[in-house]
Design a protein around this motif. Structure first.
Motif, PDB file in Angstrom:
ATOM      1  N   GLU A 122      10.722 -80.612  20.166  1.00 45.73           N
ATOM      2  CA  GLU A 122      11.628 -81.645  19.653  1.00 45.73           C
ATOM      3  C   GLU A 122      11.816 -81.491  18.137  1.00 45.73           C
ATOM      4  O   GLU A 122      12.929 -81.602  17.620  1.00 45.73           O
ATOM      5  N   GLU A 123      10.731 -81.210  17.426  1.00 44.81           N
ATOM      6  CA  GLU A 123      10.808 -81.039  15.978  1.00 44.81           C
ATOM      7  C   GLU A 123      11.583 -79.766  15.633  1.00 44.81           C
ATOM      8  O   GLU A 123      12.374 -79.751  14.686  1.00 44.81           O
ATOM      9  N   LYS A 124      11.371 -78.714  16.407  1.00 43.82           N
ATOM     10  CA  LYS A 124      12.093 -77.464  16.167  1.00 43.82           C
ATOM     11  C   LYS A 124      13.594 -77.672  16.342  1.00 43.82           C
ATOM     12  O   LYS A 124      14.392 -77.189  15.543  1.00 43.82           O
ATOM     13  N   ARG A 125      13.976 -78.416  17.365  1.00 46.42           N
ATOM     14  CA  ARG A 125      15.396 -78.702  17.598  1.00 46.42           C
ATOM     15  C   ARG A 125      15.988 -79.530  16.458  1.00 46.42           C
ATOM     16  O   ARG A 125      17.115 -79.302  16.028  1.00 46.42           O
ATOM     17  N   GLY A 176      18.984 -78.377  13.932  1.00 45.90           N
ATOM     18  CA  GLY A 176      20.158 -79.217  13.717  1.00 45.90           C
ATOM     19  C   GLY A 176      20.365 -79.533  12.238  1.00 45.90           C
ATOM     20  O   GLY A 176      21.490 -79.510  11.746  1.00 45.90           O
ATOM     21  N   PHE A 177      19.273 -79.805  11.532  1.00 43.80           N
ATOM     22  CA  PHE A 177      19.365 -80.080  10.104  1.00 43.80           C
ATOM     23  C   PHE A 177      19.891 -78.857   9.356  1.00 43.80           C
ATOM     24  O   PHE A 177      20.796 -78.960   8.533  1.00 43.80           O
ATOM     25  N   ILE A 178      19.345 -77.691   9.664  1.00 37.05           N
ATOM     26  CA  ILE A 178      19.776 -76.454   8.999  1.00 37.05           C
ATOM     27  C   ILE A 178      21.250 -76.178   9.284  1.00 37.05           C
ATOM     28  O   ILE A 178      22.008 -75.825   8.386  1.00 37.05           O
ATOM     29  N   ARG A 179      21.680 -76.379  10.537  1.00 41.49           N
ATOM     30  CA  ARG A 179      23.099 -76.193  10.873  1.00 41.49           C
ATOM     31  C   ARG A 179      23.986 -77.138  10.070  1.00 41.49           C
ATOM     32  O   ARG A 179      25.041 -76.749   9.584  1.00 41.49           O
TER      33      ARG A 179
END
Length: 87
Positions: free
Chosen positions: A67-70, A74-77
């Motif tokens: 969940e944290e990786k996703r 998303g933040f980086i995108r």
């Protein structure tokens, strides 16, 4: 390490930090990274210091919940989109 620091160069694999205290290469840490609003803090269960130079250090994320990786991806995108960058 129980201090704070400033994160830069955030990626899905790790980040660079400037810490409040000296840390050595090979040290393992758990992190909570404060992201800008509206994002909640990112929790990294385990990271290892891959390089250190005074109070600067490079961390590799070794254990990050799915969940944290996703959320991180998303933040980086969103940051890349805001800068006009691609995937």
């Amino acid at each position: 390490m129980s201090g704070g620091g400033l994160v830069s160069g955030l990626s899905t694999r790790g980040c660079t930090i400037v810490t409040d205290e000296l840390i050595e290469r090979g040290t393992t840490v758990a992190l909570q990274i404060q992201l800008p609003e509206p994002y909640t803090p990112l929790k990294v269960d385990l990271a290892e210091v891959r390089w250190a130079d005074g109070r600067d250090a490079g961390l590799e994320f070794l254990r990050l919940r799915l969940e944290e990786k996703r959320r991180l991806q998303g933040f980086i995108r969103s940051v890349q989109s805001a800068k006009g960058g691609g995937p």
